[in-house]
Design an enzyme around this catalytic site. Structure first.
Site, short mmCIF file in Angstrom:
data_model
loop_
_atom_site.label_atom_id
_atom_site.label_comp_id
_atom_site.label_asym_id
_atom_site.label_seq_id
_atom_site.Cartn_x
_atom_site.Cartn_y
_atom_site.Cartn_z
N GLU A 166 0.84 -1.20 0.00
CA GLU A 166 0.00 0.00 0.00
C GLU A 166 0.88 1.24 0.00
OE1 GLU A 166 -3.70 -1.72 2.64
OE2 GLU A 166 -1.97 -0.92 3.71
N ASP A 182 -5.09 -8.15 6.39
CA ASP A 182 -6.20 -8.98 5.91
C ASP A 182 -5.80 -10.43 5.72
OD1 ASP A 182 -8.14 -6.88 5.70
OD2 ASP A 182 -7.11 -6.18 3.90
#
Length: 397
Positions: A166, A182
């Site tokens: 990210e 996640d």
């Protein structure tokens, strides 16, 4: 102590920008339907940041690796095309099979040079097969991209080996991280050069196999391991019925009982907050009054619900420290939070064994095993206000 949400980029801020944690539904903000390629200012064009993709996986050749760069620019949902331009996502991008093909292939051999424009988003890598990403219409009638949700058994990408990093890149610099919040599947590391030369996310030799094995060894967590494809984070496992909804309940109850009769202090950039449980709420006095209802196991694992962290400078930082304390199981052993000694983390039987395994697998002990893992700077996050280049490496399996 500088909780991540006080940095220019935090995972929570990034996911808010993307529209929330990725799920099997439209997961990003709607965009105005106008072309973006070639519309940037000269300053933005000059600010393209060299991105190098390096395939050192040892398990897949370059032809088997597919890269996707997707996210937002100025509130508009965009993707980077194989020729390096920025383009809006559109319903017409869906092919005959109902999915887009936003894949960027790697060079035939060696390193692959690309460029990043100003944007906030994710760099996905998929191994062996391409990702099935679909553009749909959001509630306002605008195109929105469905992000892969490998932790959902019905997701079309469940069988695809994939992972992501990210980032936010803008005029203030580059802010980036690898993430296991996640799930964990593909070992990735980021090297960011500029004012400094920094690397994060690198696993120890056999780190991937060790992480899978460590999660399997803890009976309650074992169902989170999906073959040799990925390990699902326990919050998503809870939602899927693979993890007990009351796992943390005994620890949560003991924290509430303990701090009914003694003080818990939390120090943030705003100052020191002193709290006790009063009337079933953990209530703090200090720079500002803040209080929390008793969290559920799901709240702890997602660092949400009663532990949600607004970007208000007071409640948010205290919530982040509490969330980290619950996941690291340090709230009972240390009445002054946050704890900064990693040797004191995950020492109890009732702890987040998933996050523990992720940290143990990395060379520097830093990982993003849960959303508040940035507390006391234990997340795999780096930033540079004068970046000159970024390298994303698929490290050995």
């Amino acid at each position: 102590m500088a909780p991540r949400h006080q940095h220019r980029l935090g995972r929570r801020k990034l996911l808010f920008t993307l529209g929330g944690a990725a799920v099997a539904a439209p997961a990003v903000a709607a965009l105005a339907p106008r072309a973006l390629a070639g519309t940037g200012t000269p300053a933005e064009a000059a600010a393209l940041l060299p991105l190098t993709i390096v395939n050192d996986s040892g398990s897949f050749d370059n032809a088997s690796v597919h890269v996707y760069i997707v996210g937002n620019q100025d509130g508009r949902q965009v993707r980077v095309t194989p020729d390096g331009t920025l383009a809006p996502i559109a319903l017409s991008d869906n092919g005959a099979d109902g999915y887009t093909d936003y894949a960027i292939g790697l060079a035939g051999s060696g390193e692959t040079p690309l460029s990043l424009p100003y944007m906030s988003g994710r760099i996905y890598v998929a191994l062996g097969h391409k990702l099935k990403l679909k553009v749909v219409t959001d509630g306002n009638g605008n195109p929105a991209l469905q992000y892969p949700a490998g932790w959902v058994a019905s997701d079309p990408n469940h069988a695809v080996l994939h992972d992501c990093a990210e980032f936010t890149y803008n005029s203030s610099g580059m802010f980036c991280n690898t993430t296991m919040v996640d799930m964990f599947s593909v070992p990735l590391s980021i090297r960011l050069t500029g004012a400094k030369d920094q690397t994060t996310g690198t696993l120890r030799p056999s780190g991937r196999a060790d992480a899978f094995a460590a999660v399997r060894r803890t009976e309650v967590f074992a169902p989170l391991v999906v073959d040799d494809t990925r390990v699902i984070a326990p919050g998503h496992g809870l939602d899927a019925g693979l993890f007990p909804k009351d796992y943390f309940a005994p620890y949560i109850d003991e924290v509430w009982s303990t701090y009914t009769g003694r003080d818990l202090t939390v120090t943030t950039n705003a100052g020191t907050f002193t709290g006790r449980v009063r009337g079933e709420r953990l209530t703090f006095d200090g720079p500002a009054p803040v209080s929390f209802t008793k969290p559920s196991t799901r709240d702890v694992l997602f660092c949400d619900g009663s532990l949600a962290a607004p970007n208000d400078g007071t409640t948010g930082p205290v919530a982040a420290v509490l969330g980290a304390g619950f996941n690291r199981s340090t709230l009972l052993s240390a009445p002054a939070q946050p704890t900064t000694d990693a040797a004191s983390f995950y020492r109890t039987a009732l702890t987040n064994h998933y996050a523990k395994a992720m940290h143990a697998a990395t060379e520097d002990g830093k990982a993003y095993g849960f959303a508040f893992d940035d507390v006391a700077d234990f997340a795999s996050y780096i930033q540079d206000t004068a970046p000159t280049g970024i390298r994303l490496t698929l490290t050995p399996f």
